[in-house]
Write an enzyme that holds these catalytic residues in place. Structure first.
Site: not given
Ligand SMILES: NC(=O)c1ccc[n+]([C@@H]2O[C@H](COP(=O)([O-])OP(=O)(O)OC[C@H]3O[C@@H](n4cnc5c(N)ncnc54)[C@H](OP(=O)(O)O)[C@@H]3O)[C@@H](O)[C@H]2O)c1
Length: 260
Positions: A154, A167
């Site tokens: 991130s 985080y």
């Molecule tokens: N959106 C942003 O602004 C942003 C910015 C920078 C980085 N990121 C990073 O990008 C990645 C994806 O985030 P997102 O924005 O797409 O959020 P999201 O829609 O909340 O997706 C998070 C994903 O992580 C999975 N997850 C959570 N806990 C888990 C576990 N114990 N085992 C397996 N899977 C798990 C969830 O799947 P299940 O609930 O089905 O297990 C879900 O598919 C994350 O690492 C986040 O930190 C996001």
């Protein structure tokens, strides 16, 4: 001739594929020709995505995975390889966040974030890398064409932000983990890099943009906008491809300039 990238014949394992960035990464890699393994806890969501990918002519398989459970990691990777074949590309994307000041972080909050974002990501990569290295060492010359590990860190791993300090710490560890993996595993033909997205509108933050705090944050962003998951399409395909063979240990900000 137009420049193109073809991932046909490659297998990609995408963690956290049930929503947000992971779902988009999986669809994009499938469109580029890769067979994709969709891994996370919410199986129904993964099945919906599989149907969508298959409807678009792609090849997808669903596997249950909890990255906080070491046995689940081992079982999911083994199952994926049995069903789809050896994993060539890992998109290490599962992640969670909380919003709280450092003084309010309880041991269980700390474990919740680090167990998923840092420890979970590490052991998923280790399990996949073990198998890639075994292929590299056992393969006839030229038959292992290289592995790709793409850690989703991130911009918060590069720049500390208020209210999400724990985080930020967990993602800074993913940045350094990426470099350590690149250093140790590069010799086996595995290229490890990290994408550091800025704010992208997904389940992890969607409701936040409607709040007063979210609106203030939006006003602070360099171009007063959040990204969409498809804004990372080109980057994920490039890093997954053979064409990225000279890129190892790269930490790539895709944040609309927020971290500069
Ligand atoms: N959106 C942003 O602004 C942003 C910015 C920078 C980085 N990121 C990073 O990008 C990645 C994806 O985030 P997102 O924005 O797409 O959020 P999201 O829609 O909340 O997706 C998070 C994903 O992580 C999975 N997850 C959570 N806990 C888990 C576990 N114990 N085992 C397996 N899977 C798990 C969830 O799947 P299940 O609930 O089905 O297990 C879900 O598919 C994350 O690492 C986040 O930190 C996001």
């Amino acid at each position: 001739m137009a420049y193109s990238i073809d991932l046909s014949g490659r297998i990609a394992f995408v963690t956290g594929a049930s929503s947000g960035l992971g779902a988009q990464f999986a669809r994009t890699l499938a469109r580029a020709g890769a067979g994709v393994v969709l891994a996370s806890r919410r199986i129904e969501k993964l099945k919906e995505l599989r149907a969508r990918i298959e409807g678009e002519g792609g090849d997808a398989h669903v596997v249950e995975l909890d990255v906080t459970d070491h046995d689940s990691i081992k079982a999911a990777v083994a199952h994926a390889e049995t069903e789809m074949g050896s994993i060539d590309i890992l998109v290490n994307n599962s992640g969670v966040s909380t919003t709280q000041r450092l003084l309010d972080v309880q041991p269980e909050d700390y474990d919740f974030i680090f167990d998923t974002n840092t420890k979970g990501a590490f052991f998923v990569a280790q399990e996949v890398a073990r198998r890639m290295i075994a292929r590299a060492q056992g393969a006839a010359p030229g038959s292992f064409t290289g592995g790709r590990i793409i850690n989703i860190a991130s911009m918060a791993g590069l720049k500390v932000l208020p209210q999400i300090g724990a985080y930020c710490m967990s993602k800074a560890a993913v940045v350094h983990m990426t470099r350590a993996m690149a250093l140790e595993w590069g010799r086996y033909g595995i290229n490890t890099s990290a994408i550091c997205p800025g704010y992208i509108d997904t389940e992890i933050n969607h409701r936040h943009w409607e709040t007063e705090q979210g609106k203030k944050l939006l006003a602070m962003l360099p171009r007063k906008r959040v990204g969409q998951p498809q804004d990372l399409d080109a980057l994920i395909v490039m890093l997954a491809s053979d064409q990225s063979h000279f890129i190892n240990g790269a930490i790539i900000a895709a944040d609309d300039g927020f971290a500069v």
